[in-house]
Motif scaffolding. Structure first.
Motif, PDB file in Angstrom:
ATOM      1  N   LEU A   1     -12.291   5.763  -0.320  1.00 36.60           N
ATOM      2  CA  LEU A   1     -10.993   6.286   0.333  1.00 36.60           C
ATOM      3  C   LEU A   1     -10.412   7.499  -0.694  1.00 36.60           C
ATOM      4  CD1 LEU A   1      -9.588   3.031   1.884  1.00 36.60           C
ATOM      5  CD2 LEU A   1     -10.048   4.986   3.120  1.00 36.60           C
ATOM      6  N   THR A   2     -10.145   7.181  -1.862  1.00 34.76           N
ATOM      7  CA  THR A   2      -9.476   7.838  -2.712  1.00 34.76           C
ATOM      8  C   THR A   2     -10.270   8.365  -3.747  1.00 34.76           C
ATOM      9  OG1 THR A   2      -8.845   5.921  -4.100  1.00 34.76           O
ATOM     10  CG2 THR A   2      -7.412   6.491  -2.317  1.00 34.76           C
ATOM     11  N   GLY A   3     -11.462   7.748  -4.460  1.00 35.31           N
ATOM     12  CA  GLY A   3     -12.211   8.219  -5.412  1.00 35.31           C
ATOM     13  C   GLY A   3     -11.601   7.622  -6.757  1.00 35.31           C
ATOM     14  N   SER A   4     -10.401   7.067  -6.577  1.00 34.28           N
ATOM     15  CA  SER A   4      -9.841   6.306  -8.040  1.00 34.28           C
ATOM     16  C   SER A   4      -8.847   5.386  -7.431  1.00 34.28           C
ATOM     17  CB  SER A   4      -9.188   7.382  -8.790  1.00 34.28           C
ATOM     18  OG  SER A   4      -8.059   8.081  -7.942  1.00 34.28           O
ATOM     19  N   SER A   5      -8.305   4.862  -8.536  1.00 33.45           N
ATOM     20  CA  SER A   5      -7.275   3.592  -8.075  1.00 33.45           C
ATOM     21  C   SER A   5      -5.935   4.237  -7.596  1.00 33.45           C
ATOM     22  CB  SER A   5      -6.773   2.872  -9.436  1.00 33.45           C
ATOM     23  OG  SER A   5      -7.865   2.091  -9.858  1.00 33.45           O
ATOM     24  N   ALA A   6      -5.355   3.623  -6.393  1.00 32.88           N
ATOM     25  CA  ALA A   6      -4.247   4.137  -5.863  1.00 32.88           C
ATOM     26  C   ALA A   6      -3.190   3.265  -5.893  1.00 32.88           C
ATOM     27  CB  ALA A   6      -4.720   4.098  -4.230  1.00 32.88           C
TER      28      ALA A   6
ATOM     29  N   ALA B   1       4.203   0.013   2.365  1.00 32.66           N
ATOM     30  CA  ALA B   1       3.547   1.378   2.107  1.00 32.66           C
ATOM     31  C   ALA B   1       4.396   2.149   1.090  1.00 32.66           C
ATOM     32  CB  ALA B   1       3.167   2.345   3.312  1.00 32.66           C
ATOM     33  N   GLY B   2       3.663   2.517  -0.027  1.00 31.65           N
ATOM     34  CA  GLY B   2       4.300   3.414  -1.141  1.00 31.65           C
ATOM     35  C   GLY B   2       4.890   2.466  -2.198  1.00 31.65           C
ATOM     36  N   THR B   3       4.679   0.805  -1.935  1.00 34.80           N
ATOM     37  CA  THR B   3       5.084   0.285  -3.153  1.00 34.80           C
ATOM     38  C   THR B   3       3.918  -0.405  -3.582  1.00 34.80           C
ATOM     39  OG1 THR B   3       5.284  -1.851  -1.647  1.00 34.80           O
ATOM     40  CG2 THR B   3       7.262  -0.212  -1.749  1.00 34.80           C
ATOM     41  N   ALA B   4       3.912  -0.812  -4.963  1.00 36.26           N
ATOM     42  CA  ALA B   4       2.953  -1.481  -5.693  1.00 36.26           C
ATOM     43  C   ALA B   4       1.645  -0.459  -5.497  1.00 36.26           C
ATOM     44  CB  ALA B   4       2.775  -2.854  -4.993  1.00 36.26           C
ATOM     45  N   THR B   5       0.642  -1.037  -5.320  1.00 42.86           N
ATOM     46  CA  THR B   5      -0.721   0.023  -5.000  1.00 42.86           C
ATOM     47  C   THR B   5      -1.441  -0.379  -3.622  1.00 42.86           C
ATOM     48  OG1 THR B   5      -2.171  -1.575  -6.075  1.00 42.86           O
ATOM     49  CG2 THR B   5      -1.057   0.012  -7.687  1.00 42.86           C
ATOM     50  N   VAL B   6      -2.033   0.639  -3.132  1.00 45.88           N
ATOM     51  CA  VAL B   6      -2.799   0.254  -1.918  1.00 45.88           C
ATOM     52  C   VAL B   6      -3.800  -0.855  -2.347  1.00 45.88           C
ATOM     53  CG1 VAL B   6      -4.774   1.233  -0.404  1.00 45.88           C
ATOM     54  CG2 VAL B   6      -2.649   2.545  -1.406  1.00 45.88           C
ATOM     55  N   GLU B   7      -4.571  -0.743  -3.540  1.00 48.54           N
ATOM     56  CA  GLU B   7      -5.529  -1.955  -3.960  1.00 48.54           C
ATOM     57  C   GLU B   7      -4.884  -3.357  -3.725  1.00 48.54           C
ATOM     58  OE1 GLU B   7      -8.829  -3.026  -7.329  1.00 48.54           O
ATOM     59  OE2 GLU B   7      -7.435  -1.116  -7.580  1.00 48.54           O
ATOM     60  N   GLU B   8      -3.455  -3.514  -4.541  1.00 51.07           N
ATOM     61  CA  GLU B   8      -2.934  -4.629  -4.401  1.00 51.07           C
ATOM     62  C   GLU B   8      -2.752  -5.242  -2.864  1.00 51.07           C
ATOM     63  OE1 GLU B   8      -0.332  -4.699  -8.497  1.00 51.07           O
ATOM     64  OE2 GLU B   8       0.500  -3.622  -6.921  1.00 51.07           O
TER      65      GLU B   8
ATOM     66  N   THR C   1      -0.103   5.054   7.545  1.00 50.36           N
ATOM     67  CA  THR C   1       1.041   5.256   6.615  1.00 50.36           C
ATOM     68  C   THR C   1       1.050   5.844   5.114  1.00 50.36           C
ATOM     69  OG1 THR C   1       1.937   3.605   8.217  1.00 50.36           O
ATOM     70  CG2 THR C   1       3.275   4.305   6.060  1.00 50.36           C
ATOM     71  N   GLU C   2      -0.023   4.979   4.380  1.00 50.22           N
ATOM     72  CA  GLU C   2      -0.289   5.527   3.062  1.00 50.22           C
ATOM     73  C   GLU C   2      -0.985   6.685   3.021  1.00 50.22           C
ATOM     74  OE1 GLU C   2       0.720   4.177   0.530  1.00 50.22           O
ATOM     75  OE2 GLU C   2       0.578   1.928   0.680  1.00 50.22           O
ATOM     76  N   GLN C   3      -1.789   7.031   4.352  1.00 50.90           N
ATOM     77  CA  GLN C   3      -2.449   8.325   3.981  1.00 50.90           C
ATOM     78  C   GLN C   3      -1.334   9.615   4.387  1.00 50.90           C
ATOM     79  OE1 GLN C   3      -5.134   9.093   7.619  1.00 50.90           O
ATOM     80  NE2 GLN C   3      -6.780   9.532   5.997  1.00 50.90           N
TER      81      GLN C   3
END
Length: 223
Positions: free
Chosen positions: A218-223, A85-92, A149-151
């Motif tokens: 979840l986010t409204g945009s890319s995370a 979590a916190g690395t790369a992107t949530v999408e990946e 965790t990402e939240q």
């Protein structure tokens, strides 16, 4: 017995065990779990039935090891995901999860489906999973843990529901794998590979679309 002989025996035993798991995976994928008898697994592995019980308690134990050792490593990926979590992107991370789940369920669904024709075997398998702390509910639970965790890191909307999001992603992968398996006719190996868009060739694009749609919520945009 010398240390060298002991090591050789251990190595031979490990190789026999690996051969049994490989054989069980082939038989279970080909015949389903119910018809995959220990006699047939032993024949496929080139050993006696008695040899199976040196390494496994019963057929259910073999099946659990096939799921964890011979299918795409969905459990390992999901257990490790919170640390990423916190690395790369949530999408990946989610696209990787969906693609792995699709590979796992494509192979495991046909194996496990025949369990429902044998209530006693199903009950034994369910009890064994409870005892080990595993089960089909775990992937969604592990994925929800990662999303929480990402939240906490602020990369997912605080009002989003991680459990619901995980259920949507894992459930969609399971449904796609089930439909693909159901629509595949073993008697027609030359049938179109795309299965109306449900074949493996479309999995990567499907994973991207399903994750992108969910992330918009979840986010409204890319995370």
């Amino acid at each position: 017995m010398t240390p060298e002989q002991s090591a050789a025996r251990g190595g031979a035993g490990a190789r026999t065990r690996e051969r049994i798991v490989d054989a069980a995976a082939r038989v279970m994928e080909r015949d389903g779990l119910v018809r995959a008898t220990t006699k047939e697994i032993a024949r496929e592995a080139g050993c006696s039935e008695a040899a199976l019980y040196k390494y496994f308690r019963d057929k259910t134990d073999i099946f659990v090891h096939v799921l964890t050792e011979r299918l795409p490593r969905l459990a390992g990926l999901l257990r490790a995901l919170p640390e990423r979590a916190g690395t790369a992107t949530v999408e990946e991370h989610l696209v990787e999860t969906v693609r792995t789940a699709l590979r796992f369920y494509r192979r495991s669904v046909p194996m496990a489906a025949s369990l429902y024709a044998q209530p006693k075997l199903l009950a034994a398998h369910r009890d064994q999973l409870r005892g080990s702390g595993d089960g089909p509910q775990k992937p969604a639970e592990w994925l929800a843990g990662y999303l929480r965790t990402e939240q906490r890191l602020g990369r997912i909307d605080p009002s989003a529901d991680p459990e619901a999001a995980a259920a949507l992603l894992i459930g969609s992968a399971y449904q796609r794998a089930f439909l693909s398996s159901f629509l595949t006719d073993p008697a027609e190996p030359e049938a179109p590979a795309d299965l109306g868009g449900l074949g493996e060739a479309g999995d990567a694009e499907y994973a991207r679309k399903i994750v992108r749609t969910l992330l918009d919520g979840l986010t409204g945009s890319s995370a």
